[in-house]
Design a protein around this motif. Structure first.
Motif, PDB file in Angstrom:
ATOM      1  N   GLU A 346       0.834  -1.206   0.000  1.00  0.00           N
ATOM      2  CA  GLU A 346       0.000   0.000   0.000  1.00  0.00           C
ATOM      3  C   GLU A 346       0.873   1.262   0.000  1.00  0.00           C
ATOM      4  N   ALA A 347       1.959   1.229   0.773  1.00  0.00           N
ATOM      5  CA  ALA A 347       2.838   2.395   0.838  1.00  0.00           C
ATOM      6  C   ALA A 347       3.567   2.621  -0.484  1.00  0.00           C
ATOM      7  N   LEU A 348       3.966   1.548  -1.154  1.00  0.00           N
ATOM      8  CA  LEU A 348       4.611   1.682  -2.463  1.00  0.00           C
ATOM      9  C   LEU A 348       3.672   2.335  -3.476  1.00  0.00           C
ATOM     10  N   TYR A 349       2.432   1.877  -3.494  1.00  0.00           N
ATOM     11  CA  TYR A 349       1.464   2.464  -4.427  1.00  0.00           C
ATOM     12  C   TYR A 349       1.172   3.926  -4.080  1.00  0.00           C
ATOM     13  N   ALA A 350       1.074   4.232  -2.781  1.00  0.00           N
ATOM     14  CA  ALA A 350       0.791   5.610  -2.375  1.00  0.00           C
ATOM     15  C   ALA A 350       1.963   6.530  -2.710  1.00  0.00           C
ATOM     16  N   ALA A 351       3.186   6.050  -2.483  1.00  0.00           N
ATOM     17  CA  ALA A 351       4.362   6.846  -2.835  1.00  0.00           C
ATOM     18  C   ALA A 351       4.425   7.071  -4.338  1.00  0.00           C
TER      19      ALA A 351
END
Length: 359
Positions: A346-351
């Motif tokens: 989720e953090a990779l996609y948000a970044a």
């Protein structure tokens, strides 16, 4: 819990520093093994030979095979023994320097690291990242000793391709945030135990120097001009970040880097992958969006990658990257809150979404 601080006993930086190499090698031993590659020999070989000759230093040159593997360390260790050398000089990029550390770890004697690019914070550390023959990370060797001398000729650094310099900024940008994460989680450093306050302070200073001087330094890099901004930024990349990461700790930013290496075939440099890992870490920590955007904008304006596509990660490989960031020895375990692979996804996609909004 214990804490400790480790560092090389001597750091020397400035224009023309290579002129002093032979004299300093003589202080450590009688015969040197110079580990380098053809490109470096073409660029500074005559300068090195002149320095050694002026000091009366005997040396043998051994060419690096291109990858820091256990076999390469073993091969060059045999060269060191057969040539009866007692000082290893690692000259080049991070992988050459990591091999040199491995040789000294096997053969003993002194060690001098001479980075010819400011692309990582490897030169000061006691860590060698070991790869497989096909370029995947196989693990790390933590050596008992640090280099006896780190010698940085900024004339050489200023003449190297700008991309390597920018990559070094990307690696060093993460140092402060990874040290903060390790301190908060009570995690472990390569120095042993919890982060020292000195290590965290150096990591914070590294970030401050980069924010102040890196833009002007990047403008100067690549054309051979040594400016005060370049000198300040080189010290931040090589010394402050090197001491900061060993004594402050690594966290999610480098774990994501390792996941990218494990899951993808990419031409992105170490620092470029770490930069995307840093943005992922900031999202993972729940930092305010304006904070993440500020760091992303700074990185983007320097030419660093801020999206998955920038580092060659296809949408279908994001889950594999996240899985690759976990493991028994992964620095992800220094991240507060015990994040899961799904949280990293989720953090990779948000970044990535934030990064794409900047373009």
């Amino acid at each position: 819990m214990k804490r400790s601080f480790v560092s090389p006993p001597r750091y020397l930086q400035g224009p023309g520093a290579l002129d002093e190499l032979g004299r300093h090698v003589n202080d450590l031993g009688g015969r040197a093994l110079l580990v380098t590659d053809d490109v470096v020999v073409d660029v500074v070989g005559e300068d090195v030979d002149r320095s050694f000759s002026a000091a009366g230093t005997a040396y043998h040159t051994a060419l690096f095979g291109g990858e820091c593997t256990e076999d390469e360390i073993a091969r060059l260790t045999e060269v060191a023994r057969s040539e009866e050398t007692d000082v290893v000089v690692g000259m080049g990029g991070g992988k050459v320097i990591d091999v040199a550390k491995g040789i000294r770890g096997q053969a003993g004697g002194g060690l001098v690291t001479v980075p010819t690019v400011a692309s990582t914070d490897a030169p000061t550390s006691g860590l060698s990242v070991v790869y497989t023959d096909d370029g995947h990370i196989a693990g790390g060797l933590v050596h008992r000793e640090r280099p006896d001398l780190v010698l940085v000729d900024t004339d050489v650094i200023a003449s190297a391709p700008r991309r390597w310099f920018v990559s070094g900024v990307g690696d060093a940008l993460a140092t402060r945030f990874e040290a903060e994460a390790t301190m908060k989680s009570g995690g472990q450093t390569f120095a042993g135990g919890r982060p020292s306050q000195a290590g965290v302070a150096l990591a914070e200073r590294c970030y401050d120097v980069l924010r102040t001087h890196a833009p002007a330094a990047v403008d100067a890099a690549g054309d051979g001009t040594v400016t005060e901004a370049l000198e300040e930024t080189v010290e931040a990349i090589v010394l402050l970040s090197g001491l900061g990461f060993e004594n402050g700790g690594l966290a999610a930013a480098h774990a994501v880097h390792d996941g990218i290496v494990a899951a993808t075939e990419t031409t992105a440099t170490h620092g470029e992958k770490v930069c995307l890992g840093l943005l992922t870490q900031l999202v993972l920590e729940g930092r305010p969006e304006e904070t993440v955007r500020e760091v992303a904008r700074f990185a983007h304006d320097l030419g660093l990658p801020v999206t998955l596509a920038d580092v060659g990660v296809a949408a279908g490989r994001v889950e594999a990257v996240a899985e690759g960031a976990f493991g028994d020895e992964s620095s992800i375990h220094n991240q507060p809150g015990d994040p899961t692979p799904s949280a990293v996804v989720e953090a990779l996609y948000a970044a990535d979404e934030l990064g794409r909004s900047l373009e």
